[in-house]
Design an enzyme around this catalytic site. Sequence first.
Site, PDB file in Angstrom:
ATOM      1  N   SER A  48       0.742  -1.085   0.010  1.00 49.96           N
ATOM      2  CA  SER A  48      -0.181   0.323  -0.347  1.00 49.96           C
ATOM      3  C   SER A  48       0.857   1.258   0.378  1.00 49.96           C
ATOM      4  O   SER A  48       0.259   2.654  -0.143  1.00 49.96           O
ATOM      5  CB  SER A  48      -0.760  -0.084   1.336  1.00 49.96           C
ATOM      6  OG  SER A  48      -0.160  -0.094   2.314  1.00 49.96           O
ATOM      7  N   ASP A 326      -2.950   7.870   8.366  1.00 51.45           N
ATOM      8  CA  ASP A 326      -3.691   7.245   9.058  1.00 51.45           C
ATOM      9  C   ASP A 326      -2.820   5.743  10.701  1.00 51.45           C
ATOM     10  O   ASP A 326      -0.906   6.550  10.156  1.00 51.45           O
ATOM     11  CB  ASP A 326      -4.611   6.559   8.852  1.00 51.45           C
ATOM     12  CG  ASP A 326      -3.450   5.353   7.430  1.00 51.45           C
ATOM     13  OD1 ASP A 326      -2.323   4.882   7.289  1.00 51.45           O
ATOM     14  OD2 ASP A 326      -3.988   5.063   6.857  1.00 51.45           O
ATOM     15  N   HIS A 329       0.026   4.636   7.078  1.00 56.85           N
ATOM     16  CA  HIS A 329       0.257   5.615   6.298  1.00 56.85           C
ATOM     17  C   HIS A 329       1.054   6.794   6.116  1.00 56.85           C
ATOM     18  O   HIS A 329       0.244   8.025   7.037  1.00 56.85           O
ATOM     19  CB  HIS A 329      -0.530   5.129   4.734  1.00 56.85           C
ATOM     20  CG  HIS A 329      -1.152   3.832   4.555  1.00 56.85           C
ATOM     21  ND1 HIS A 329      -2.233   3.161   5.892  1.00 56.85           N
ATOM     22  CD2 HIS A 329      -0.265   2.650   4.336  1.00 56.85           C
ATOM     23  CE1 HIS A 329      -2.537   1.926   4.838  1.00 56.85           C
ATOM     24  NE2 HIS A 329      -1.900   1.745   4.368  1.00 56.85           N
TER      25      HIS A 329
END
Length: 353
Positions: A48, A326, A329
């Site tokens: 991600s 978050d 990330h």
Amino acid sequence: MAKQLAITFLPFLPLLLFTSITEMVEGTKKTYGVTDSNTVKLFVFGDSYVDTGNFLDSPSYRAPYGMTNPGKPAGRFSDGRVLSDYIASFLKIDTPTPYSLKNSSNLQYGINFAHGGVGIFETLTKGPNMTVQIDSLENLVQQNVYTKQDLESSVALVAVSGNDYTAFLVNNKSITEIKSFTETLIKQLSTNVQRIHNLGVNKIAIGLLEPIGCLPQITVVTFHLACVDLLNLVSQNHNEVLLQTVKQLNEQVGKSVFVTLDLYNAFLSTIKMMQENQDENLRLLNPLLKPCCNGDGFKNSCGVVDDKGEKKYSLCDKPEDSFFWDYVHPSQNGWNSVYTQLQSSLGQLTDKN
């Protein structure tokens, strides 16, 4: 949730803190009818941190993800751009198309195979691990979507490993064998990047592991005021082994094919710089290691709403002042700062030697 250190990691924290350091120490270019004889292509592999839309069932397709750029959810685990976007901009090309959209988009700038939550091996998230991602590129080459010449003039970006450590700790319930796991992990990573090179790519950038002890999901135990330095030893050992492996690989091929991107120190340097520039009173009220999109308790519930539509998260006032978006990330601001730190290394990607 994608690229995460699972909550189940936290119960192992006391054990980790008392474990000895020695135990811890990982011709014509044709793409779906588009001809371009000059454009470099970027092929992205990983999780991600570089995924730009392949994890179709993830929170990254819900608000408030993408609120800064493009102003709506865009399949990125951030409020805006992520690392692969910045690498593409460095190469002066558009961000490559996510593999999930390959049949409906222009592929002249390459493809992004990265998928949130995955790793080198199988992890806690269903999705294509790195081996499967490389299989997908190989299939496109066999189908003549990309020629050998395409790959020879292109760049690969690899950013993966964090989820592998999460899966290891959850499945093994132990950290005592983490050193041997690191060696196994990097051995497979070495096999993977050699395979990308054998397909024809002559410049491959490999991201070092970020300081996992600084991720908000871990620093919650320090009220987001400080990194857990002993956890960062896992990242340090991983990076030491990886750097030695990359050196050996380049010696074997006789040129600098493999380039490392020091995410570890780029994260730490950026965090330190932002902390020094942060107002002291603000630092206490909103510490830099606290995510802008703050979930409920230990859960990374950014973007989650309940059955009544009530948000299970809160947002900071200024995402541009946050390093983390978050619990795992970086924000667009964070990634931009990290990218700035990495630019000296990125120059090697355009070096013909």
